[in-house]
Design a protein around this motif. Sequence first.
Motif, PDB file in Angstrom:
ATOM      1  N   LEU A  96       0.898  -1.064  -0.108  1.00  0.00           N
ATOM      2  CA  LEU A  96       0.039   0.079   0.053  1.00  0.00           C
ATOM      3  C   LEU A  96       0.887   1.442   0.143  1.00  0.00           C
ATOM      4  O   LEU A  96       0.534   2.380  -0.897  1.00  0.00           O
ATOM      5  CB  LEU A  96      -0.753   0.120   1.045  1.00  0.00           C
ATOM      6  N   LEU A  97       2.057   1.371   0.784  1.00  0.00           N
ATOM      7  CA  LEU A  97       2.959   2.571   0.759  1.00  0.00           C
ATOM      8  C   LEU A  97       3.443   2.820  -0.379  1.00  0.00           C
ATOM      9  O   LEU A  97       3.833   3.721  -0.759  1.00  0.00           O
ATOM     10  CB  LEU A  97       3.834   2.421   2.118  1.00  0.00           C
ATOM     11  N   ASN A  98       3.880   1.461  -1.176  1.00  0.00           N
ATOM     12  CA  ASN A  98       4.567   1.560  -2.449  1.00  0.00           C
ATOM     13  C   ASN A  98       3.612   2.159  -3.582  1.00  0.00           C
ATOM     14  O   ASN A  98       4.261   2.754  -4.353  1.00  0.00           O
ATOM     15  CB  ASN A  98       4.846   0.169  -2.825  1.00  0.00           C
ATOM     16  N   GLU A  99       2.603   2.341  -3.146  1.00  0.00           N
ATOM     17  CA  GLU A  99       1.380   2.965  -4.169  1.00  0.00           C
ATOM     18  C   GLU A  99       1.524   4.589  -3.913  1.00  0.00           C
ATOM     19  O   GLU A  99       0.946   5.157  -4.915  1.00  0.00           O
ATOM     20  CB  GLU A  99      -0.038   2.598  -4.092  1.00  0.00           C
ATOM     21  N   THR A 100       2.059   4.829  -2.948  1.00  0.00           N
ATOM     22  CA  THR A 100       2.129   6.457  -2.655  1.00  0.00           C
ATOM     23  C   THR A 100       3.003   7.391  -3.575  1.00  0.00           C
ATOM     24  O   THR A 100       3.888   6.853  -4.137  1.00  0.00           O
ATOM     25  CB  THR A 100       2.723   6.601  -1.423  1.00  0.00           C
ATOM     26  N   GLN A 101       2.200   8.259  -3.892  1.00  0.00           N
ATOM     27  CA  GLN A 101       3.021   9.207  -5.165  1.00  0.00           C
ATOM     28  C   GLN A 101       4.051  10.007  -4.738  1.00  0.00           C
ATOM     29  O   GLN A 101       4.025  10.260  -3.687  1.00  0.00           O
ATOM     30  CB  GLN A 101       1.896  10.464  -5.672  1.00  0.00           C
ATOM     31  N   ASP A 102       5.041  10.071  -5.544  1.00  0.00           N
ATOM     32  CA  ASP A 102       6.276  10.548  -5.305  1.00  0.00           C
ATOM     33  C   ASP A 102       6.399  12.076  -4.436  1.00  0.00           C
ATOM     34  O   ASP A 102       7.273  12.569  -4.113  1.00  0.00           O
ATOM     35  CB  ASP A 102       7.622  10.206  -6.161  1.00  0.00           C
ATOM     36  N   ASP A 103       5.221  12.776  -4.983  1.00  0.00           N
ATOM     37  CA  ASP A 103       5.314  14.290  -4.448  1.00  0.00           C
ATOM     38  C   ASP A 103       4.887  14.154  -3.046  1.00  0.00           C
ATOM     39  O   ASP A 103       5.182  15.281  -2.365  1.00  0.00           O
ATOM     40  CB  ASP A 103       4.448  15.060  -5.310  1.00  0.00           C
ATOM     41  N   GLY A 152      14.575   7.812  -1.177  1.00  0.00           N
ATOM     42  CA  GLY A 152      14.220   7.081  -2.527  1.00  0.00           C
ATOM     43  C   GLY A 152      12.753   7.169  -2.815  1.00  0.00           C
ATOM     44  O   GLY A 152      11.982   7.656  -1.878  1.00  0.00           O
ATOM     45  N   PRO A 153      12.165   6.544  -3.798  1.00  0.00           N
ATOM     46  CA  PRO A 153      10.817   6.707  -4.219  1.00  0.00           C
ATOM     47  C   PRO A 153      10.087   5.755  -3.218  1.00  0.00           C
ATOM     48  O   PRO A 153      10.577   4.943  -2.677  1.00  0.00           O
ATOM     49  CB  PRO A 153      10.786   6.329  -5.664  1.00  0.00           C
ATOM     50  N   TRP A 154       8.747   6.028  -3.064  1.00  0.00           N
ATOM     51  CA  TRP A 154       7.801   5.016  -2.481  1.00  0.00           C
ATOM     52  C   TRP A 154       7.971   3.627  -2.660  1.00  0.00           C
ATOM     53  O   TRP A 154       7.779   3.071  -1.941  1.00  0.00           O
ATOM     54  CB  TRP A 154       6.540   5.655  -2.216  1.00  0.00           C
ATOM     55  N   LYS A 155       8.004   3.612  -4.291  1.00  0.00           N
ATOM     56  CA  LYS A 155       8.231   2.139  -4.480  1.00  0.00           C
ATOM     57  C   LYS A 155       9.298   1.442  -4.163  1.00  0.00           C
ATOM     58  O   LYS A 155       9.167   0.147  -4.481  1.00  0.00           O
ATOM     59  CB  LYS A 155       7.695   2.170  -6.220  1.00  0.00           C
ATOM     60  N   SER A 156      10.189   2.213  -3.760  1.00  0.00           N
ATOM     61  CA  SER A 156      11.470   1.285  -3.223  1.00  0.00           C
ATOM     62  C   SER A 156      11.494   1.055  -1.830  1.00  0.00           C
ATOM     63  O   SER A 156      12.434   0.403  -1.345  1.00  0.00           O
ATOM     64  CB  SER A 156      12.757   2.213  -3.775  1.00  0.00           C
ATOM     65  N   LEU A 157      10.389   1.379  -1.121  1.00  0.00           N
ATOM     66  CA  LEU A 157      10.372   1.038   0.390  1.00  0.00           C
ATOM     67  C   LEU A 157      10.049  -0.583   0.399  1.00  0.00           C
ATOM     68  O   LEU A 157       9.097  -1.020  -0.222  1.00  0.00           O
ATOM     69  CB  LEU A 157       8.992   1.696   1.019  1.00  0.00           C
TER      70      LEU A 157
END
Length: 172
Positions: A96-103, A152-157
């Motif tokens: 779910l956190l990986n879906e967060t927008q990078d802004d 890093g970006p959220w998708k890298s968490l």
Amino acid sequence: MSVAEPRRIVLFRHAKADWPQVNDHERPLAERGRRDAPVAGRKLADSGVPFDLALCSTATRTRETWKLAVAELAERPKTVYEERIYEASPGELIALLNETQDDVRNAVLIGHNPGVQALTEILAPESGGDARERLNRRGFPTAAFAVLTFSGPWKSLEPGTATLVDYWAPSE
């Protein structure tokens, strides 16, 4: 914002719930929970973290916790009520956190145990210091929260990519 700048995730367990004759998802806050949630909100405000996003479980006790806590913040972040948080595993919470927008730089997730505590342990297993000592001593009682950072970006968490930088729990 640059994805190289550190991001913060606050993992916030709902405040103390009551046990009336309703299904678990509909359990409201107990009197102690209604006292602790605004205190937690003031501690979040004191942390100086300006939240861009709040992801809150749809369970009654989490929604009530967030309503009382967010009232203490200088600015209300965008709030998304997300049914996937209820009874989620740490892996499901990471997805779910990986879906967060990078802004989004700073997010708070208002959820349940054992998922919130397990997610803290999985994301920041090597973090030491005072925050870890307090977490180890207290566990993750109701209305407690952990503050983690990562780059890093959220998708890298993913597991092991965050650092535990703060932890707070109400006194009982």
